[in-house]
Design a protein around this motif. Structure first.
Motif, PDB file in Angstrom:
ATOM      1  N   THR B 314       0.833  -1.201   0.000  1.00  0.00           N
ATOM      2  CA  THR B 314       0.000   0.000   0.000  1.00  0.00           C
ATOM      3  C   THR B 314       0.873   1.257   0.000  1.00  0.00           C
ATOM      4  OG1 THR B 314      -0.099  -0.031   2.403  1.00  0.00           O
ATOM      5  CG2 THR B 314      -1.852  -1.190   1.230  1.00  0.00           C
ATOM      6  N   ALA B 315       0.230   2.417  -0.200  1.00  0.00           N
ATOM      7  CA  ALA B 315       0.958   3.685  -0.310  1.00  0.00           C
ATOM      8  C   ALA B 315       1.773   3.965   0.954  1.00  0.00           C
ATOM      9  CB  ALA B 315      -0.014   4.824  -0.585  1.00  0.00           C
ATOM     10  N   ASP B 316       1.269   3.521   2.116  1.00  0.00           N
ATOM     11  CA  ASP B 316       2.028   3.746   3.368  1.00  0.00           C
ATOM     12  C   ASP B 316       2.961   2.566   3.646  1.00  0.00           C
ATOM     13  OD1 ASP B 316       0.063   1.922   3.853  1.00  0.00           O
ATOM     14  OD2 ASP B 316      -0.751   2.912   5.626  1.00  0.00           O
ATOM     15  N   GLU B 317       3.252   1.812   2.568  1.00  0.00           N
ATOM     16  CA  GLU B 317       4.258   0.747   2.620  1.00  0.00           C
ATOM     17  C   GLU B 317       3.955  -0.357   3.612  1.00  0.00           C
ATOM     18  OE1 GLU B 317       7.861   3.058   3.076  1.00  0.00           O
ATOM     19  OE2 GLU B 317       8.108   3.121   0.908  1.00  0.00           O
ATOM     20  N   ARG B 318       2.694  -0.708   3.690  1.00  0.00           N
ATOM     21  CA  ARG B 318       2.324  -1.888   4.466  1.00  0.00           C
ATOM     22  C   ARG B 318       1.972  -3.017   3.484  1.00  0.00           C
ATOM     23  NH1 ARG B 318      -1.815  -0.301   9.119  1.00  0.00           N
ATOM     24  NH2 ARG B 318      -3.106   0.365   7.363  1.00  0.00           N
ATOM     25  N   VAL B 319       2.068  -4.271   3.955  1.00  0.00           N
ATOM     26  CA  VAL B 319       1.800  -5.432   3.098  1.00  0.00           C
ATOM     27  C   VAL B 319       0.349  -5.855   3.252  1.00  0.00           C
ATOM     28  CG1 VAL B 319       2.370  -7.838   2.640  1.00  0.00           C
ATOM     29  CG2 VAL B 319       4.184  -6.227   3.289  1.00  0.00           C
ATOM     30  N   LYS B 320      -0.353  -5.859   2.122  1.00  0.00           N
ATOM     31  CA  LYS B 320      -1.751  -6.297   2.154  1.00  0.00           C
ATOM     32  C   LYS B 320      -1.834  -7.711   1.590  1.00  0.00           C
ATOM     33  CE  LYS B 320      -6.379  -4.518   1.095  1.00  0.00           C
ATOM     34  NZ  LYS B 320      -7.067  -5.305   0.062  1.00  0.00           N
ATOM     35  N   GLN B 321      -2.225  -8.651   2.447  1.00  0.00           N
ATOM     36  CA  GLN B 321      -2.364 -10.045   2.015  1.00  0.00           C
ATOM     37  C   GLN B 321      -3.830 -10.428   2.014  1.00  0.00           C
ATOM     38  OE1 GLN B 321       0.304 -11.668   5.160  1.00  0.00           O
ATOM     39  NE2 GLN B 321       1.321 -12.688   3.441  1.00  0.00           N
ATOM     40  N   TYR B 322      -4.119 -11.587   1.384  1.00  0.00           N
ATOM     41  CA  TYR B 322      -5.476 -12.144   1.448  1.00  0.00           C
ATOM     42  C   TYR B 322      -6.533 -11.152   0.996  1.00  0.00           C
ATOM     43  CZ  TYR B 322      -2.645 -15.330   4.099  1.00  0.00           C
ATOM     44  OH  TYR B 322      -1.639 -16.164   4.481  1.00  0.00           O
ATOM     45  N   SER B 323      -6.327 -10.596  -0.174  1.00  0.00           N
ATOM     46  CA  SER B 323      -7.331  -9.672  -0.712  1.00  0.00           C
ATOM     47  C   SER B 323      -8.563 -10.433  -1.171  1.00  0.00           C
ATOM     48  CB  SER B 323      -6.744  -8.906  -1.904  1.00  0.00           C
ATOM     49  OG  SER B 323      -5.547  -8.276  -1.497  1.00  0.00           O
ATOM     50  N   PHE B 324      -8.381 -11.706  -1.495  1.00  0.00           N
ATOM     51  CA  PHE B 324      -9.494 -12.583  -1.895  1.00  0.00           C
ATOM     52  C   PHE B 324     -10.224 -12.110  -3.144  1.00  0.00           C
ATOM     53  CE2 PHE B 324      -9.426 -13.210   2.849  1.00  0.00           C
ATOM     54  CZ  PHE B 324      -8.793 -14.442   2.800  1.00  0.00           C
ATOM     55  N   ASN B 325     -11.267 -11.274  -2.965  1.00  0.00           N
ATOM     56  CA  ASN B 325     -12.166 -10.949  -4.074  1.00  0.00           C
ATOM     57  C   ASN B 325     -11.535 -10.034  -5.110  1.00  0.00           C
ATOM     58  OD1 ASN B 325     -14.871 -12.128  -3.315  1.00  0.00           O
ATOM     59  ND2 ASN B 325     -14.385 -10.963  -1.451  1.00  0.00           N
ATOM     60  N   MET B 326     -11.819 -10.304  -6.382  1.00  0.00           N
ATOM     61  CA  MET B 326     -11.552  -9.345  -7.442  1.00  0.00           C
ATOM     62  C   MET B 326     -12.723  -8.372  -7.442  1.00  0.00           C
ATOM     63  SD  MET B 326      -8.645 -10.355  -8.367  1.00  0.00           S
ATOM     64  CE  MET B 326      -8.365  -9.194  -9.708  1.00  0.00           C
ATOM     65  N   GLU B 327     -12.418  -7.088  -7.421  1.00  0.00           N
ATOM     66  CA  GLU B 327     -13.472  -6.080  -7.242  1.00  0.00           C
ATOM     67  C   GLU B 327     -14.168  -5.755  -8.561  1.00  0.00           C
ATOM     68  OE1 GLU B 327     -14.381  -5.432  -4.347  1.00  0.00           O
ATOM     69  OE2 GLU B 327     -12.647  -5.966  -3.109  1.00  0.00           O
ATOM     70  N   VAL B 328     -15.274  -5.004  -8.448  1.00  0.00           N
ATOM     71  CA  VAL B 328     -16.099  -4.688  -9.626  1.00  0.00           C
ATOM     72  C   VAL B 328     -15.255  -3.945 -10.670  1.00  0.00           C
ATOM     73  CG1 VAL B 328     -16.928  -2.504  -8.641  1.00  0.00           C
ATOM     74  CG2 VAL B 328     -18.293  -3.704 -10.401  1.00  0.00           C
ATOM     75  N   LYS B 329     -15.469  -4.274 -11.930  1.00  0.00           N
ATOM     76  CA  LYS B 329     -14.616  -3.762 -13.000  1.00  0.00           C
ATOM     77  C   LYS B 329     -15.338  -3.882 -14.335  1.00  0.00           C
ATOM     78  CE  LYS B 329      -9.798  -4.612 -14.540  1.00  0.00           C
ATOM     79  NZ  LYS B 329      -8.576  -5.390 -14.188  1.00  0.00           N
ATOM     80  N   SER B 330     -14.914  -3.119 -15.310  1.00  0.00           N
ATOM     81  CA  SER B 330     -15.479  -3.215 -16.659  1.00  0.00           C
ATOM     82  C   SER B 330     -14.428  -2.792 -17.674  1.00  0.00           C
ATOM     83  CB  SER B 330     -16.703  -2.293 -16.792  1.00  0.00           C
ATOM     84  OG  SER B 330     -16.319  -0.929 -16.661  1.00  0.00           O
ATOM     85  N   VAL B 331     -14.591  -3.264 -18.891  1.00  0.00           N
ATOM     86  CA  VAL B 331     -13.680  -2.873 -19.963  1.00  0.00           C
ATOM     87  C   VAL B 331     -14.439  -2.883 -21.298  1.00  0.00           C
ATOM     88  CG1 VAL B 331     -12.841  -5.244 -20.277  1.00  0.00           C
ATOM     89  CG2 VAL B 331     -11.446  -3.329 -21.067  1.00  0.00           C
ATOM     90  N   ILE B 332     -14.209  -1.861 -22.103  1.00  0.00           N
ATOM     91  CA  ILE B 332     -14.783  -1.810 -23.448  1.00  0.00           C
ATOM     92  C   ILE B 332     -13.853  -2.591 -24.374  1.00  0.00           C
ATOM     93  CG2 ILE B 332     -15.286  -0.318 -25.425  1.00  0.00           C
ATOM     94  CD1 ILE B 332     -16.037   1.883 -23.339  1.00  0.00           C
ATOM     95  N   THR B 333     -14.385  -3.640 -25.015  1.00  0.00           N
ATOM     96  CA  THR B 333     -13.553  -4.473 -25.900  1.00  0.00           C
ATOM     97  C   THR B 333     -13.658  -4.031 -27.362  1.00  0.00           C
ATOM     98  OG1 THR B 333     -15.384  -6.045 -26.079  1.00  0.00           O
ATOM     99  CG2 THR B 333     -13.725  -6.488 -24.394  1.00  0.00           C
ATOM    100  N   LYS B 334     -14.733  -3.275 -27.681  1.00  0.00           N
ATOM    101  CA  LYS B 334     -14.912  -2.797 -29.053  1.00  0.00           C
ATOM    102  C   LYS B 334     -15.679  -1.488 -29.060  1.00  0.00           C
ATOM    103  CE  LYS B 334     -16.391  -4.337 -33.612  1.00  0.00           C
ATOM    104  NZ  LYS B 334     -17.092  -5.339 -34.432  1.00  0.00           N
ATOM    105  N   PRO B 335     -15.106  -0.378 -29.557  1.00  0.00           N
ATOM    106  CA  PRO B 335     -13.747  -0.306 -30.103  1.00  0.00           C
ATOM    107  C   PRO B 335     -12.720  -0.261 -28.980  1.00  0.00           C
ATOM    108  CG  PRO B 335     -14.834   1.835 -30.267  1.00  0.00           C
ATOM    109  CD  PRO B 335     -15.827   0.903 -29.649  1.00  0.00           C
ATOM    110  N   SER B 336     -11.508  -0.775 -29.260  1.00  0.00           N
ATOM    111  CA  SER B 336     -10.459  -0.787 -28.242  1.00  0.00           C
ATOM    112  C   SER B 336      -9.084  -0.675 -28.898  1.00  0.00           C
ATOM    113  CB  SER B 336     -10.566  -2.069 -27.411  1.00  0.00           C
ATOM    114  OG  SER B 336     -10.324  -3.213 -28.196  1.00  0.00           O
ATOM    115  N   GLY B 337      -8.062  -0.678 -28.057  1.00  0.00           N
ATOM    116  CA  GLY B 337      -6.687  -0.378 -28.452  1.00  0.00           C
ATOM    117  C   GLY B 337      -6.242  -0.991 -29.768  1.00  0.00           C
ATOM    118  N   LYS B 338      -5.680  -0.155 -30.635  1.00  0.00           N
ATOM    119  CA  LYS B 338      -5.102  -0.540 -31.928  1.00  0.00           C
ATOM    120  C   LYS B 338      -6.138  -0.938 -32.976  1.00  0.00           C
ATOM    121  CE  LYS B 338      -0.382  -1.574 -30.886  1.00  0.00           C
ATOM    122  NZ  LYS B 338       0.738  -2.500 -31.087  1.00  0.00           N
ATOM    123  N   GLN B 339      -7.429  -0.789 -32.634  1.00  0.00           N
ATOM    124  CA  GLN B 339      -8.442  -1.019 -33.666  1.00  0.00           C
ATOM    125  C   GLN B 339      -8.601   0.249 -34.500  1.00  0.00           C
ATOM    126  OE1 GLN B 339     -12.019  -2.468 -31.696  1.00  0.00           O
ATOM    127  NE2 GLN B 339     -11.127  -4.493 -31.337  1.00  0.00           N
TER     128      GLN B 339
END
Lengths: 452, 452
Positions: B314-339
């Motif tokens: 983390t920013a204050d230089e502590r070790v974060k372990q066991y994050s477990f869940n992947m958090e909510v996220k999204s990505v546009i696949t079309k149109p996208s990079g190099k298209q």
């Protein structure tokens, strides 16, 4: 110092309660919780799963044994002591699963494989890998370079148009999970007077499930503008068999797509690359592969396929054309033909059901030849015109047993018995067989095809 | 004589009404129906699709041209004049799609590919073909013969047990569609101070979606019987990298499975053949491949992977372990990079969203760099801890545009901006980057990676 995120904290607070519940439950006599819901060992599911320990240890006994804590570290297998291999850029199944492949059939003595079935008894879930999707064609799979392919709509339209593959790839698309079934699927069970000893895939393997992605036809039909007398679309494939089927325009507006992707990737050559028509719920051959032309007309064109190959002959010797929908049906994939149960005890009966008219409403299973029936569990999400996996726990007592499944769709349609189905059609007419299927489990655990 | 079944009759009665509606609609001025829902050309979806003719003809103009009725039969391509080839027993993609493959990465100068990403910008839907599923491993893919493999549970249990692959294949199974994402996915966008010109797959391709089928862990844990002080399971892979992660028992009871099938067929070597742990929503590396041992303990064992590779700073230089869940996220696949967008006009913006905590609630899209946002359409079924495809129509005016997507899950979790995310972590720490992604569309139609 170490941070735990909120999830970890929740785990510790919940964990205690869980452990106590678990230990509490193990004090109960599990056998007393197992309630039979039909004869022949079909067990009520919720209580059954709660009685996990007893249920599973029976199965585990066949191959599980106690492991002393001390020997756990003494037996690292050889593959843990040498580096592994790199990733392939397009992965393959394990070489130890090379027996899992399509089941080829040479129809009419053709020198090339004209049909290849899906080994549904070797698979699970409701999605079929594209490489194992069943295939039927009448003059081979064409080699089509996308730049060589155009799709056109003409006939009774205001503005005939043609599209390149590239232009269709820029259209809005939808993705839906649907089954695809050949009209001739399960034919052996009505052609043969006595049940043939074949696997589930050999008899019922002309059914597969996929996520199909493509352009809704209604966009393209709106674009060309249908004239008032336009009622049918003659759909032609760009294969040398020149496969042609006529589809009512209403269906094309309802839910038909130009399929460009299957299970996430571009559709494969044996499924119609670069594009196929997909008409959900309709018999397989109407989902014209290598689609390159639609001619809008007022009446169907009576193609060769419609006049002969895909017409059914009824018992009173009339020709039934344009059956369209594949009717409600189900099949038990495990245990199934030519499989061997290692011992008496608990098993999960598993299979899938589908209907070309909509969603599966319920599936019932019998383990006593059809005298008594129990509701199977349906695994969701239950999607329209899609395979729906069903399961039910079964305690096999080691004696001869006859297991069957029967499905009902959301409109109340049900499966006929084999006798009922056969009485409707002329001898050797075998299209659209959706009759109830049965497997015989002999007292030695061998499973075989059976007619009730 | 010819019989039409009931379906055909229905079609004729409905057809007339349909035609009149259709012609009626074409008299409306479609452009007047298109309502902008955000700046930069994002259009209200329902009216937009109703105005199909106008919308689509714009796109079609790029490649569609009128076809005279007479020339339709003059241009049968060469592949219609020669017989095709036979079906393969395990089918392959088209040779014309051979450019669609995993994107390899040699981490730390390793001589073997230690990571291979999914080309998500080349795919569609929410299922990834097994052959293109992303892969990460630290000492190669082991060659495991099923008869050489056992799975054991020991430690704080009443009855240590081990199971053969064959015995687990006889257990009750469940099938569920879930995403799998590497904790390091999208790392380049937080490691690099300036956006790297890469494809969507090269940046965000450590995410894939599959139908996973296997045995719920809770059955096996009930069978061995967990002692009151058992809180964690140390899960070990049978690879020579000896990958080890510790999972809270609560998660194993909730929804974890021993995965034996992926997308219908047996799981492949690069995904853990003959079996892997699958913990839905958890970071990829916790879904231990080639799983052969679980040791139940009261505290996590602090494996090498947990102390270094998969710990975040983390920013204050502590070790974060066991994050477990992947958090909510999204990505546009079309149109996208190099298209490359061929021309100004109408396009469908398409992508997917996911959350390791549950279902996707909504996805918003911006076409003006984040000043205004519009709700995207979510394609169902919306499943928990699964990729969810979103789409929204977009009229590109040919000028520079910045497109973004942001998702919210059913618990109200949202995506941080890149700046917010970077401020939380130490320099070069790049695990769990779920910040909002952006693409720049230049006035020449070229699409490139962009930081807002």
């Amino acid at each position: 110092m170490i941070l735990f995120d909120i999830a970890a904290t929740e785990i510790f607070s919940n964990k205690q309660a869980l452990i106590f519940d678990l230990l509490g439950e193990t004090k109960v006599n599990k056998l007393s919780e197992q309630v039979e819901v039909a004869n022949g060992g079909l067990v009520e599911r919720r209580k059954f799963l709660k009685s996990g320990a007893t249920f599973l240890s029976v199965l585990a006994a066949s191959s599980a044994s106690s492991a002393a804590q001390t020997d756990v570290f003494d037996d690292h297998p050889k593959h843990m002591k040498i580096p592994g291999v790199a990733s392939e850029l397009y992965g393959e199944p394990s070489k130890y699963e090379s027996h899992v492949k399509r089941l080829p059939e040479h129809v009419y003595g053709s020198s090339i494989i004209t049909a290849a079935f899906t080994p549904i008894d070797q698979l699970n879930g409701i999605i079929t890998p594209a490489g194992l999707h069943f295939v039927v064609h009448h003059n081979g799979i064409p080699d089509i370079e996308p730049s060589d392919h155009e799709f056109k709509i003409h006939g009774l339209v205001h503005k005939p148009l043609k599209w390149s593959v590239e232009s269709l790839l820029n259209y809005p698309m939808v993705s839906r999970v649907h089954f695809l079934e050949c009209a001739g699927n399960s034919g052996p069970n009505v052609i043969a007077d006595a049940p043939m000893d074949m696997t589930c895939g050999q008899i019922h393997g002309q059914i597969s499930g996929s996520l199909w992605t493509g352009v809704p036809l209604k966009y393209l039909l709106d674009e060309v503008g249908i004239k008032p007398n336009g009622k049918w679309a003659m759909c032609e494939g760009a294969d040398s068999g020149n496969h042609v089927r006529n589809i009512p325009l209403q269906k094309l507006y309802d839910d038909a797509i130009i399929a460009l992707y299957q299970n996430g990737e571009r559709i494969r050559p044996d499924q119609g690359y670069p594009m196929r028509l997909f008409v959900p719920g309709y018999e397989g051959n109407m989902n014209v592969k290598w689609l390159h032309r639609m001619e809008i007309s007022d009446i169907p064109s009576q193609s060769k396929d419609e006049q002969s190959l895909y017409a059914d002959i009824t018992a009173d010797e009339r020709v039934k054309q344009y059956s369209f929908n594949m009717e409600v049906k189900s099949v038990i994939t495990k245990p199934s033909g030519k499989q061997q149960l290692p011992m008496s005890g608990f098993y999960e009966i598993s299979g899938f059901a589908w209907s070309g008219r909509g969603k599966v409403q319920k599936v019932e299973v019998s383990a006593d030849g059809g005298k008594t029936w129990a509701l199977a569990h349906l695994e969701g999400p239950i999607m329209s015109k899609s395979l729906t996996r069903f399961t039910i726990p079964w305690r096999w007592n080691g004696q001869k047993a006859i297991i069957l499944s029967r499905a009902m769709d959301e409109y109340g349609n049900t499966q006929p018995t084999r006798q009922e189905w056969v009485s409707r059609y002329a001898r050797y007419s075998h299209g659209h067989n959706n009759s109830i299927n049965a497997w015989l489990v002999s007292n030695n655990g061998r499973v075989s095809n059976f007619y009730v």
